[in-house]
Design a protein around this motif. Structure first.
Motif, mmCIF file in Angstrom:
data_model
loop_
_atom_site.group_PDB
_atom_site.id
_atom_site.type_symbol
_atom_site.label_atom_id
_atom_site.label_comp_id
_atom_site.label_asym_id
_atom_site.label_seq_id
_atom_site.Cartn_x
_atom_site.Cartn_y
_atom_site.Cartn_z
ATOM 1 N N ILE A 520 0.848 -1.180 0.188
ATOM 2 C CA ILE A 520 0.081 0.178 0.114
ATOM 3 C C ILE A 520 0.861 1.399 -0.064
ATOM 4 C CG2 ILE A 520 -1.751 1.234 1.194
ATOM 5 C CD1 ILE A 520 -2.780 -1.381 2.294
ATOM 6 N N GLU A 521 0.810 2.111 -1.023
ATOM 7 C CA GLU A 521 1.628 3.184 -0.994
ATOM 8 C C GLU A 521 0.717 4.540 -1.529
ATOM 9 O OE1 GLU A 521 4.380 2.600 -4.329
ATOM 10 O OE2 GLU A 521 5.812 1.592 -3.201
ATOM 11 N N ASN A 522 0.616 5.492 -0.628
ATOM 12 C CA ASN A 522 -0.109 6.797 -0.878
ATOM 13 C C ASN A 522 -1.513 6.274 -0.843
ATOM 14 O OD1 ASN A 522 2.213 8.448 -1.256
ATOM 15 N ND2 ASN A 522 2.330 7.578 -3.360
ATOM 16 N N ASN A 523 -1.790 5.338 0.040
ATOM 17 C CA ASN A 523 -3.323 4.880 0.388
ATOM 18 C C ASN A 523 -3.816 4.030 -0.976
ATOM 19 O OD1 ASN A 523 -5.585 4.434 2.215
ATOM 20 N ND2 ASN A 523 -6.785 6.157 0.936
ATOM 21 N N GLU A 524 -2.933 3.852 -1.710
ATOM 22 C CA GLU A 524 -3.372 2.793 -2.986
ATOM 23 C C GLU A 524 -2.822 1.317 -3.056
ATOM 24 O OE1 GLU A 524 -3.393 2.883 -7.982
ATOM 25 O OE2 GLU A 524 -2.437 4.498 -6.793
ATOM 26 N N ILE A 525 -3.532 0.456 -3.233
ATOM 27 C CA ILE A 525 -3.218 -0.937 -3.101
ATOM 28 C C ILE A 525 -2.594 -1.119 -4.465
ATOM 29 C CG2 ILE A 525 -3.896 -3.267 -3.027
ATOM 30 C CD1 ILE A 525 -6.321 -2.606 -1.110
ATOM 31 N N LYS A 526 -1.357 -1.665 -4.628
ATOM 32 C CA LYS A 526 -0.581 -2.132 -5.685
ATOM 33 C C LYS A 526 -0.177 -3.389 -5.488
ATOM 34 C CE LYS A 526 0.869 2.898 -6.635
ATOM 35 N NZ LYS A 526 2.154 3.562 -6.508
ATOM 36 N N VAL A 527 -0.001 -4.195 -6.848
ATOM 37 C CA VAL A 527 0.411 -5.665 -6.912
ATOM 38 C C VAL A 527 1.807 -5.586 -6.683
ATOM 39 C CG1 VAL A 527 0.788 -7.542 -8.395
ATOM 40 C CG2 VAL A 527 -1.348 -6.201 -8.619
ATOM 41 N N ASP A 528 2.342 -6.456 -5.748
ATOM 42 C CA ASP A 528 3.855 -6.687 -5.610
ATOM 43 C C ASP A 528 4.075 -8.245 -5.330
ATOM 44 O OD1 ASP A 528 6.343 -6.450 -4.632
ATOM 45 O OD2 ASP A 528 6.092 -5.501 -2.907
ATOM 46 N N TRP A 529 4.399 -8.744 -6.597
ATOM 47 C CA TRP A 529 4.649 -10.094 -6.356
ATOM 48 C C TRP A 529 5.671 -10.510 -5.771
ATOM 49 C CZ3 TRP A 529 0.387 -12.640 -7.588
ATOM 50 C CH2 TRP A 529 -0.573 -12.137 -8.386
ATOM 51 N N SER A 530 6.636 -9.559 -5.244
ATOM 52 C CA SER A 530 7.908 -9.878 -4.420
ATOM 53 C C SER A 530 7.813 -10.038 -2.998
ATOM 54 C CB SER A 530 8.981 -8.889 -4.553
ATOM 55 O OG SER A 530 8.504 -7.534 -4.055
ATOM 56 N N ASN A 531 6.304 -9.473 -2.521
ATOM 57 C CA ASN A 531 6.228 -9.718 -0.957
ATOM 58 C C ASN A 531 5.600 -11.072 -0.778
ATOM 59 O OD1 ASN A 531 5.174 -9.208 1.541
ATOM 60 N ND2 ASN A 531 3.669 -8.233 0.941
ATOM 61 N N ASN A 532 6.185 -11.935 -0.287
ATOM 62 C CA ASN A 532 6.159 -13.396 0.049
ATOM 63 C C ASN A 532 6.129 -13.578 1.612
ATOM 64 O OD1 ASN A 532 5.901 -14.391 -2.544
ATOM 65 N ND2 ASN A 532 8.210 -14.318 -2.589
ATOM 66 N N THR A 533 5.911 -12.400 2.241
ATOM 67 C CA THR A 533 5.802 -12.526 4.033
ATOM 68 C C THR A 533 4.411 -12.829 4.156
ATOM 69 O OG1 THR A 533 5.256 -10.220 4.049
ATOM 70 C CG2 THR A 533 7.505 -10.673 3.921
ATOM 71 N N GLY A 534 3.476 -12.940 3.508
ATOM 72 C CA GLY A 534 2.053 -13.283 4.274
ATOM 73 C C GLY A 534 1.394 -12.052 4.836
ATOM 74 N N PHE A 535 2.180 -10.895 5.156
ATOM 75 C CA PHE A 535 1.482 -9.738 5.714
ATOM 76 C C PHE A 535 1.625 -8.492 4.925
ATOM 77 C CE2 PHE A 535 3.110 -12.562 9.154
ATOM 78 C CZ PHE A 535 1.974 -12.506 10.114
ATOM 79 N N VAL A 536 0.673 -7.819 4.987
ATOM 80 C CA VAL A 536 0.703 -6.552 4.333
ATOM 81 C C VAL A 536 0.640 -5.253 5.427
ATOM 82 C CG1 VAL A 536 -0.790 -5.040 2.759
ATOM 83 C CG2 VAL A 536 -0.440 -7.429 2.308
ATOM 84 N N GLU A 537 1.308 -4.309 5.140
ATOM 85 C CA GLU A 537 1.196 -3.265 6.019
ATOM 86 C C GLU A 537 0.283 -2.179 5.752
ATOM 87 O OE1 GLU A 537 4.313 -0.011 8.294
ATOM 88 O OE2 GLU A 537 4.961 -1.446 6.904
ATOM 89 N N LYS A 538 -0.741 -1.792 6.522
ATOM 90 C CA LYS A 538 -1.697 -0.805 6.234
ATOM 91 C C LYS A 538 -2.138 -0.049 7.794
ATOM 92 C CE LYS A 538 -6.503 -0.236 4.795
ATOM 93 N NZ LYS A 538 -7.701 -0.830 4.684
ATOM 94 N N ASP A 539 -1.884 1.261 7.523
ATOM 95 C CA ASP A 539 -2.139 2.319 8.539
ATOM 96 C C ASP A 539 -1.566 1.778 9.548
ATOM 97 O OD1 ASP A 539 -4.175 3.349 6.964
ATOM 98 O OD2 ASP A 539 -5.540 2.029 7.544
ATOM 99 N N GLY A 540 0.097 1.552 9.546
ATOM 100 C CA GLY A 540 0.760 1.246 10.624
ATOM 101 C C GLY A 540 0.694 -0.251 11.091
ATOM 102 N N LYS A 541 -0.290 -1.004 10.714
ATOM 103 C CA LYS A 541 -0.595 -2.416 11.338
ATOM 104 C C LYS A 541 -0.137 -3.485 9.971
ATOM 105 C CE LYS A 541 -4.857 -1.671 11.958
ATOM 106 N NZ LYS A 541 -6.185 -1.801 12.478
ATOM 107 N N LEU A 542 0.291 -4.513 10.712
ATOM 108 C CA LEU A 542 0.470 -5.474 9.701
ATOM 109 C C LEU A 542 -0.751 -6.655 9.661
ATOM 110 C CD1 LEU A 542 4.190 -6.809 10.613
ATOM 111 C CD2 LEU A 542 3.379 -5.748 8.516
ATOM 112 N N LEU A 543 -1.431 -6.624 8.641
ATOM 113 C CA LEU A 543 -2.362 -7.616 8.325
ATOM 114 C C LEU A 543 -2.111 -8.949 7.839
ATOM 115 C CD1 LEU A 543 -4.822 -4.701 6.766
ATOM 116 C CD2 LEU A 543 -4.676 -5.434 9.132
ATOM 117 N N LEU A 544 -2.522 -9.778 8.364
ATOM 118 C CA LEU A 544 -2.456 -11.275 8.158
ATOM 119 C C LEU A 544 -3.141 -11.450 6.770
ATOM 120 C CD1 LEU A 544 -0.881 -14.004 8.920
ATOM 121 C CD2 LEU A 544 -3.058 -14.562 10.074
ATOM 122 N N THR A 545 -2.323 -12.503 5.758
ATOM 123 C CA THR A 545 -3.125 -12.847 4.759
ATOM 124 C C THR A 545 -3.170 -14.195 4.541
ATOM 125 O OG1 THR A 545 -1.220 -12.634 3.023
ATOM 126 C CG2 THR A 545 -2.592 -10.537 3.509
#
Length: 726
Positions: A520-545
């Protein structure tokens, strides 16, 4: 015993506990029985709402933590429930309360194992749901003064008998329970021998895993014993469901032709209540359903046209609406005013929006206006409206009459929820419990994939991941960042309308977000196939996927806004099955239904190695679009390639050309099809651009295992989407 210690860990030291599964239906049949988009949405919301009404009984008795699936954290209806209990915990998600985000089933771990108490609980829940449904029927019918107007054709039954007869078989309610204590003892693997062919007795910790698997099997058995009630009705059948008699028609009570019924429609009571559910909901859920409107297929198709008009022809846009008001009157204008899509409302202030069909010239005729509103206008006034509309189209082009329905579904969710796709056991149980297990048991669990176990904690984490996907990502992708409208988003499954301009990007982001491959950049969700962590940072929190190993499939239908909605919905489910049946799933399928009756279907993986197929299709559709800076590709390329490739077939219709010949043909045809629309691009640059495009197409072609027909359909659908504005 070690088995009892593990049992106690998931039972939270309770001596009496059961798994409880409750479901409401029918789902696909009830939702897809729709003539208008409002039928589709309200059917989804109704099932979501009634499921939560049943769930409230469990929440009130045992607390929200007893619900394992779905995860209730910040669920809009849960926030609404807390507010009614004078507990204010409003979150940013609360504004989604008009979205169906509660699936039609839930799983709870309840502190009961006594059969009589569980039956009493289930019957209480069933009674609450049925009373709520009856309340809905009574209120909606009273709103239109229909309560004493309804009769079955050729019958003398009074209205109460008709209402009861037509509503008694909805909703279908099923429940099963799996107690973990039986006859005063903990259950063991032996108690599951009727459910499974073989259970290895030495495996520790199987009880919850087996209990949940047996619970799902029991539900399947229960649903095979469906409740049935014989209903004999005569006369004209309901125009929506086609099973019950259509007893509600325009002109009855205060019901007039318009939003809730068409001129020649006859609806049964359940289908009418579904369509007019906003009359019941009203201000019940934070006032979201007061003067509620849901975008039509024409509204979805025309939304990018409206966006262009508001940007580049705002004066003409507003003048056209004023002209309609002068000719048809303020009362009719109020009937055709609708709320703009979120994306348009967010980009433009104070938009006065009217139904999308009025931006298609074919609908500007005296017959149509008389049919819809019962008013007479002359040909001169129609001509004035057409001239006013042309002032807009001359500046921004024509609206595209096609839109898309997207049906997205996680792959193998039954296996995920049954524990079959879980990772190593030392990560499931935690190091303390894992270290206490005998070495023999550890080795058996590590080496046998059959014995991957599902624990309540893991079950809850899966529920949390699906909750995050549904609430944190899906609505933002579909409605806030793009020209789309959600029908429902209940975990791993999504149904949405999308404007063609944004179709490929919405599909990409829905798929990437499901496995956490986004940022998430500038409040926009963007595809990032390199993110293999299973988490997404949003509003300062890590969200489990669901994580990098989770896959999903998607069916899409592109249809003309006048194509019957029932046909479109049947086709999108069929198309989704084609995606699911592709090798290893993780695919999408797109069906293009042309108004001429011609159909094109493509099936593709989301990615081939590092190649993101939808990203390429999006770029191609952009290049096919006219009036863009730089270059464009003639849509004739599809037919030219087809003609050239046809020469490379043998008598049996098989392609016999070598790879080098195919590559040469693609390069030659692309060079001829590429045109410049900017004086700043010279011949050499045009040649370089042509090479880039042909290289992409050659790569795409070879990724499809030399399937030329599917390759051509991909290009054709991109070209079709790219014709926006012509």
């Amino acid at each position: 015993m070690m088995e009892e210690k593990i049992y106690e860990s998931f039972a939270e030291n309770s001596s009496n506990v059961s798994l409880f599964l409750f479901t409401i239906g029918p789902v696909q049949q009830f939702i897809s029985q729709a003539r208008k988009t409002q039928d589709l949405f309200m059917g989804s919301f109704l099932l979501s709402y009634l499921t939560f009404i049943g769930m409230e009984e469990v929440i009130d008795r045992y607390g929200p933590k007893s619900i394992i699936y779905p995860n209730l954290s910040a669920q809009p209806l849960m926030e609404w429930h807390l507010k009614r209990c004078n507990i204010n915990r409003k979150s940013s998600i609360s504004s989604f309360i008009d979205q169906p985000t509660i699936p039609n089933r839930f799983v709870a771990l309840i502190p009961e194992s006594e059969e009589s108490k569980i039956i009493k609980l289930a019957h209480k829940m069933e009674d609450i749901v049925r009373k709520k449904w009856k309340e809905m029927v009574d209120i909606v019918l009273n709103k239109f003064k229909l309560i004493d107007k309804i009769r079955l054709d050729k019958k003398d039954e009074d209205c109460n008998a008709v209402i009861k007869k037509q509503t008694l078989d909805f909703p279908e309610i099923y429940w099963v329970a799996m107690p973990f204590k039986k006859d005063g003892r903990y259950i063991t693997e032996e108690d599951f021998k009727d459910f499974f062919e073989e259970v290895q007795k030495e495996n520790v910790g199987l009880i919850y895993h087996l209990g949940y698997s047996a619970l799902e099997k029991s539900m399947g058995i229960r649903k095979n014993l469906r409740n049935f009630s014989q209903i004999n009705e005569y006369g004209k059948k309901c125009n929506i469901c086609g099973t019950k008699e259509g007893v509600i028609k325009a002109g009855m009570g205060s019901l007039q032709v318009g939003k809730y019924i068409s001129e020649k429609e006859a609806l049964c009571i359940p289908c009418f209540v579904k369509r007019a559910l906003d009359k019941y909901l009203g201000d019940k859920v934070d006032g979201k359903f007061i003067d509620y409107t849901f975008p039509s297929t024409a509204e979805m198709a025309s939304s990018n046209f409206k966006k262009r008009a508001l940007k580049d022809a705002e004066v003409q846009f507003n003048a056209y609406i004023d002209d309609i008001k002068k000719i048809v009157g303020e009362n009719v204008l109020r009937q055709i005013q609708v709320k703009p899509l979120n994306k348009i409302e967010g980009d433009f202030n104070n938009v006065v929006n009217i139904e999308g069909e009025w931006f298609f010239e074919e609908n500007l005729c005296t017959e149509n206006i008389k049919k819809q509103f019962g008013i007479e206008i002359d040909d001169k006034e129609i001509e004035d409206l057409r001239k006013s509309l042309k002032q807009i189209t001359d500046k921004v082009g024509e609206p595209n009459p096609y839109y898309a329905v997207v049906l997205f579904d996680g792959d193998n969710m039954g296996e995920w929820l049954a524990g079959k796709l879980l990772h190593n056991f030392e990560h499931i149980y935690g190091s303390d419990l894992w270290n206490k297990l005998p070495n023999k048991v550890k080795e058996e669990l590590k080496t046998s994939i059959k014995n991957k176990l599902l624990a309540p904690t893991i079950h809850s984490l899966i529920s949390l991941s699906l909750r995050n996907y549904s609430l944190e990502f899906v609505k933002k992708i579909v409605e806030d960042d793009h020209l789309g409208k959600l029908i429902y988003s209940g975990g791993d499954d999504v149904l949405a309308f999308v404007n063609l301009k944004d179709l490929f990007e919405v599909m990409r982001r829905l798929r990437a977000a499901f496995s956490g491959h986004i940022k998430i950049e500038n409040n926009e969700i963007k595809v990032d196939w390199s993110n293999n962590t299973g988490f997404v940072e949003k509003d300062g929190k890590l969200l489990l996927t669901m994580g990098k190993n989770a896959t999903a499939s998607c069916g899409v239908v592109i249809a003309h806004y006048k194509t019957p909605l029932k046909m479109v919905m049947d086709k999108v489910r069929e198309t989704e099955k084609k995606a699911k049946s592709n090798t290893e799933k993780d695919s999408f399928a797109i069906s293009l239904l042309k108004r001429s009756g011609e159909e094109k279907i493509i099936v593709s993986k989301w990615k081939y190695g590092d190649m993101d197929v939808l990203e390429i299709l999006k770029e191609l559709s952009y290049l096919f679009r006219r009036n863009q800076s730089g270059v464009r590709i003639s849509r004739r390329i599809v037919y030219t390639l087809a003609e050239e490739f046809a020469k490379l077939k043998d008598k049996c219709g098989n392609y016999i050309a070598e790879t080098g010949i195919i590559n040469t043909e693609i390069k030659r045809v692309v060079l001829r099809a590429v045109d410049t629309v900017s004086g700043n691009i010279g011949k050499e640059e045009k040649k370089n651009i042509s090479k880039e495009i042909s290289d992409v197409l050659k790569n795409l072609y070879h990724k499809y295992d030399d399937d030329i027909d599917n390759f051509l359909k991909l290009i054709e659908i991109s070209a079709f989407i790219g014709k926006e504005g012509e």
